[in-house]
Design a protein around this motif. Structure first.
Motif, short mmCIF file in Angstrom:
data_model
loop_
_atom_site.label_atom_id
_atom_site.label_comp_id
_atom_site.label_asym_id
_atom_site.label_seq_id
_atom_site.Cartn_x
_atom_site.Cartn_y
_atom_site.Cartn_z
N GLY A 195 -4.94 2.87 -0.75
CA GLY A 195 -5.46 1.94 0.22
C GLY A 195 -4.98 2.38 1.59
N LEU A 196 -4.64 1.43 2.44
CA LEU A 196 -4.15 1.75 3.78
C LEU A 196 -2.84 1.03 4.03
CD1 LEU A 196 -7.48 1.36 5.81
CD2 LEU A 196 -6.30 3.50 5.29
N ASP A 243 6.08 3.32 8.82
CA ASP A 243 5.27 3.80 7.69
C ASP A 243 5.69 5.21 7.29
OD1 ASP A 243 3.68 1.58 7.32
OD2 ASP A 243 2.13 2.27 8.70
N SER A 276 -12.61 -0.54 -2.26
CA SER A 276 -11.44 -1.06 -1.55
C SER A 276 -11.73 -2.49 -1.09
CB SER A 276 -11.11 -0.19 -0.34
OG SER A 276 -10.65 1.07 -0.78
N THR A 304 -7.09 -0.30 -2.77
CA THR A 304 -8.14 0.46 -3.44
C THR A 304 -8.03 0.30 -4.96
OG1 THR A 304 -8.24 2.01 -1.61
CG2 THR A 304 -9.22 2.73 -3.67
N SER A 325 0.87 -1.18 0.00
CA SER A 325 0.00 0.00 0.00
C SER A 325 0.89 1.21 0.00
CB SER A 325 -0.89 0.00 1.23
OG SER A 325 -0.33 -0.72 2.27
N ARG A 337 -1.06 -3.44 8.47
CA ARG A 337 -0.83 -3.57 9.91
C ARG A 337 -0.58 -5.04 10.23
NH1 ARG A 337 0.80 0.23 10.17
NH2 ARG A 337 0.25 2.24 11.07
N GLY A 352 1.12 5.40 2.13
CA GLY A 352 0.82 4.38 3.11
C GLY A 352 1.69 3.20 2.74
#
Length: 306
Positions: A172-173, A194, A234, A299, A10, A176, A14
């Protein structure tokens, strides 16, 4: 190397940082050495990508799709998913790294798809014309490796057949994988990694030939080519703790790459924490932690040719 095999990051600030260079003085990416990482990343997230590919089938008539391009295909994990989603099409893996295209061919053969999947070596942006026309063009995390993203989108839009679909996976993100509190070191390590990776990513973009700063407004960029935006969604890849061994192995590999690329920027205490996380002899390391998970959002932006 200007095209991308980086299916599974991502970015858009991100960025997970696994693009990390081997040397700290430049931001070149050695794609062939990253093949195992890229393959595992895409495999681990393949359920989210398969969901995305199925969604595309609601936007274009599947039976009418005769040719699909996967631009920046890398080792071909997504090429094969696209071939399965569009069974009447020839699906073409397009990449600038021959070793990755060889992997894509082998993967297609292993899945009984070799009759419908082909490979095409092309250096982008110079060789867009080589790609030929298509009904669906998929570019996952590859556009941001081209200096002039707007020009690249215009080139791709020009290859679409009437009614065809251009699909970008961008943004996107950030992934994690670790809890905020690790039991040692300062809490929130992953968020700090990040931020450093986003800096690295910005430098990588700025160093590209013909680099042009562009707002990451993908819908507006797609519309600027004359295409009609056809929806953005997404897709979540959600692997809760405890992760299976293949995912753990991939997370270790990602953190090793991240460690290489951000090492000099890291605060001393975070460097120490990262060293512990990467030490197989440490019971608190990534190799042994029961609390590792993986949560990633990708996304997907689409636009149609009138």
């Amino acid at each position: 190397m200007t095209d991308d095999h980086d299916h599974g990051h991502s970015h858009s600030h991100g960025h997970t940082g696994t693009h990390g260079p081997h040397h700290h003085d430049h931001t070149d990416i050695d794609w062939s050495s990253m093949a195992p990482l890229l393959e595992r990343q895409a495999e681990v997230q393949s359920s989210a990508y398969a969901e995305a590919a199925a969604w595309l089938g609601t936007l274009v008539p599947v039976s009418g799709v005769r040719r699909v391009l996967d631009v920046g295909s890398g080792p071909g994990v997504l090429t094969c998913l696209l071939a399965e989603a569009f069974p009447g099409a020839e699906t073409v893996a397009v990449d600038g790294t021959p070793e990755l295209l060889a992997r894509a061919s082998a993967r297609a053969e292993a899945r009984g798809l070799s009759g419908r999947v082909s490979t095409l070596h092309a250096e982008l942006p110079e060789e867009f014309a080589k790609l030929g026309e298509a009904d669906v063009i998929w570019a996952a995390e590859s556009l941001h490796h081209l200096g002039d993203q707007r020009a690249a989108l215009n080139a791709l839009a020009g290859l679409l057949r009437p009614g065809g679909l251009l699909v970008l996976v961008e943004g996107g993100l950030p992934a994690r994988r670790l809890p905020r509190e690790l039991g040692f070191g300062r809490p929130g390590l992953e968020a700090r990694l990040d931020a450093l990776s986003a800096e690295w990513f910005g430098e990588m973009r700025a160093a590209l030939p013909g680099a042009k700063a562009e707002v990451d407004d993908w819908r507006a960029l797609l519309a600027s080519t004359g295409l009609v935006p056809a929806g953005t969604r997404s897709f979540l890849s959600d692997i809760p703790a405890p992760v299976p061994p293949v995912v753990r192995e991939q997370i270790v590999f990602q953190f090793e790459r991240t460690s290489q690329s951000v090492d000099e920027r890291l605060a001393a205490d975070d460097r120490e924490t990262l060293a512990r996380l990467l030490d197989p002899a440490d019971p608190g390391s990534l190799h042994h932690r029961p609390d590792l998970f993986q949560l990633v959002a990708r996304t997907v932006h689409t636009a149609r040719k009138g």
